[in-house]
Scaffold this active site. Structure first.
Site, PDB file in Angstrom:
ATOM      1  N   CYS A   1       0.888  -1.232  -0.024  1.00 30.24           N
ATOM      2  CA  CYS A   1       0.104   0.058  -0.091  1.00 30.24           C
ATOM      3  C   CYS A   1       0.772   1.267   0.036  1.00 30.24           C
ATOM      4  O   CYS A   1       1.473   1.499  -0.980  1.00 30.24           O
ATOM      5  CB  CYS A   1      -1.082  -0.202   1.024  1.00 30.24           C
ATOM      6  SG  CYS A   1      -2.243   0.933   0.919  1.00 30.24           S
TER       7      CYS A   1
ATOM      8  N   HIS B   1      -3.410  -5.786   1.052  1.00 25.08           N
ATOM      9  CA  HIS B   1      -3.325  -5.952   2.550  1.00 25.08           C
ATOM     10  C   HIS B   1      -3.910  -7.412   2.864  1.00 25.08           C
ATOM     11  O   HIS B   1      -4.864  -8.090   2.367  1.00 25.08           O
ATOM     12  CB  HIS B   1      -3.851  -4.999   3.713  1.00 25.08           C
ATOM     13  CG  HIS B   1      -3.566  -3.648   3.466  1.00 25.08           C
ATOM     14  ND1 HIS B   1      -2.413  -3.173   3.962  1.00 25.08           N
ATOM     15  CD2 HIS B   1      -4.222  -2.597   2.963  1.00 25.08           C
ATOM     16  CE1 HIS B   1      -2.503  -1.982   3.855  1.00 25.08           C
ATOM     17  NE2 HIS B   1      -3.354  -1.526   3.144  1.00 25.08           N
TER      18      HIS B   1
END
Length: 454
Positions: free
Chosen positions: A279, A390
């Site tokens: 991310c 994630h």
């Protein structure tokens, strides 16, 4: 829709599907003085502390609405407070502790962490600072994380009951190496037998680090030594460096350079180490990050570390999707050519464009990204990779493939869900053995009868 990790874990423990009503108001700190406010799973805005204090009247109604929906659906509701119910400066407008219990008329158990010391003082002091009506709601105490011989604590428990006229409902033991997902706190580095280590992983801790639970499965693996590198420390020898997510990518990129971690990463790559960004960490590995509207901090642009051919622009609308696909990493150790499924969730405000000729990290099944099914990026020399996924390590196959890419042949372990179920069972067994369930059931029964009577 978004709720806190702790509430999702509690839903798993209760055997029910998580829902936004279990966490009607969620605060995601952006700094020491402001946070993103999420109500019923949707981001409302970023607020300074005083602005949120004024907003609590609106937030309280959202909490009460959620409680009523849960009451209509379940027989028993357990409410977890936030912080201490006796924080005097926060009592006015409180929506998470005693004001809520007064509004819905529910009994209260106060829990103290004896591992921090001063448990009896905490319990007595908290009770004393409550109003008379709030004190009457307290039906007993629980002491958590006790180590040692319980008989040495008994005189203190007797004194506590005599002093407060409230029963101690149980003393829970300290459970060593309990590995349950944490909402905010980054757990300490684990101890592992040096002879068993097959992969060394280093994770620098940013000031605005997010989603640190991405690394729970790495911490739990018996052949992986994971080290959280704190600010002021240098990144020592490792096989794999992982740059985690961040709530303020440009500020944390500046922090990374301030602590010399950029030089550590460059040295690591010269010695053929691997680097993975998740991310915000993925964005840092690119060429540039632009924040034209000041979404995460100050308006402006930052030069990235330059290892991936990507450019990121931050937008106000947050992308929130669950994704699944096939990993495209070329493993450095033999993996029999098996296609490996990877899954995870994306939650980010960055839109990333990749230059022509890039190599993708994964080929997704759902194809929800702007440029089709290709997700993430891998450098041409196969040393650096980045992804928005994630939870990529939660699948045993994906974890094993990523560690193989980093040069280690690790054993397959249980799924993340199975690992969490095992830890929840440990906690449940301790509660069953050490809490006075007869008294607790009495409180629950009386409350249920009262609601039916009303």
């Amino acid at each position: 829709m978004k709720i806190g990790r702790a509430q999702a874990l509690q839903a798993q423990a209760a055997g029910v599907a998580p829902h936004v009503d279990m966490n009607p108001v969620l605060l995601k700190p952006s700094s020491d003085t402001d946070a993103q406010v999420i109500v019923h799973g949707k981001a409302i805005s970023n607020m300074q502390a005083q602005d949120y204090h004024d907003y609590k009247k609106v937030a309280m109604q959202a909490v009460l609405d959620s409680h009523q929906r849960l009451v209509n659906q379940y027989q028993v509701i357990m409410v977890e407070g936030a912080g201490n119910p006796a924080e005097i400066n926060l009592r006015e407008g409180d929506i998470a502790n005693m004001r809520f219990t007064e509004a819905v008329n529910c009994p209260v158990i106060i829990v103290a962490d004896i591992d921090k010391g001063g448990a009896c003082a905490h319990l007595v002091g908290t009770l004393e600072l409550l109003s008379a009506s709030e004190q009457n709601r307290v039906v007993g105490f629980v002491i958590n994380k006790f180590r040692g011989d319980i008989t040495l604590l008994q005189s203190g428990l007797d004194w506590l009951e005599q002093r407060t006229h409230k029963p101690v409902l149980g003393v829970l033991p300290y459970l060593m190496d309990l590995q349950l997902a944490e909402e905010d706190a980054i757990q300490a580095n684990q101890t592992i037998d040096q002879d068993d280590i097959r992969l060394r992983v280093a994770v620098p801790v940013f000031s605005q680090i997010s989603n640190h639970t991405d690394f729970d499965m790495l911490r739990a693996h018996p052949q992986i030594e994971l080290t959280f590198v704190r600010q002021g420390q240098r990144i020592s020898a490792a096989d794999l460096i992982i740059l985690p997510g961040s709530k303020d990518v440009r500020a944390d990129l500046e922090l990374l350079r301030k602590h010399g971690w950029d030089k550590d990463i460059a040295r690591h790559l010269r010695y053929a180490g691997k680097v993975l960004g998740i991310c915000g960490g993925y964005q840092m590995l690119g060429q540039t990050t632009h924040d034209p509207k000041g979404i995460e901090g100050t308006i402006g642009s930052s030069k990235g570390l330059g290892y991936l051919p990507i450019h990121t622009t931050l937008h106000s609308e947050k992308q929130l999707t669950h994704s699944q696909g096939k990993l495209r990493l070329q493993a450095d150790v033999h993996n029999n050519g098996i296609e490996v499924t990877v899954s995870g969730y994306q939650i980010h405000v960055g839109h990333t464009e990749r230059e022509d000729g890039f190599n993708a990290f994964a080929l997704l099944d759902n194809g929800q990204l702007d440029d089709g099914q290709l997700e993430g990026c891998i450098s041409a020399d196969n040393q650096v990779a980045g992804s928005y996924l994630h939870g990529m390590f939660d699948s045993p196959q994906a974890l094993q493939q990523i560690t193989a890419w980093a040069g280690a042949d690790t054993d397959k372990v249980d799924t993340y869900a199975s690992q969490q179920e095992h830890e929840l069972d440990r906690l449940a067994d301790a509660c069953k053995a050490h809490l006075d369930w007869q008294k607790i059931h009495t409180f629950i029964s009386n409350q249920t009868k009262s609601k039916h009577h009303d």
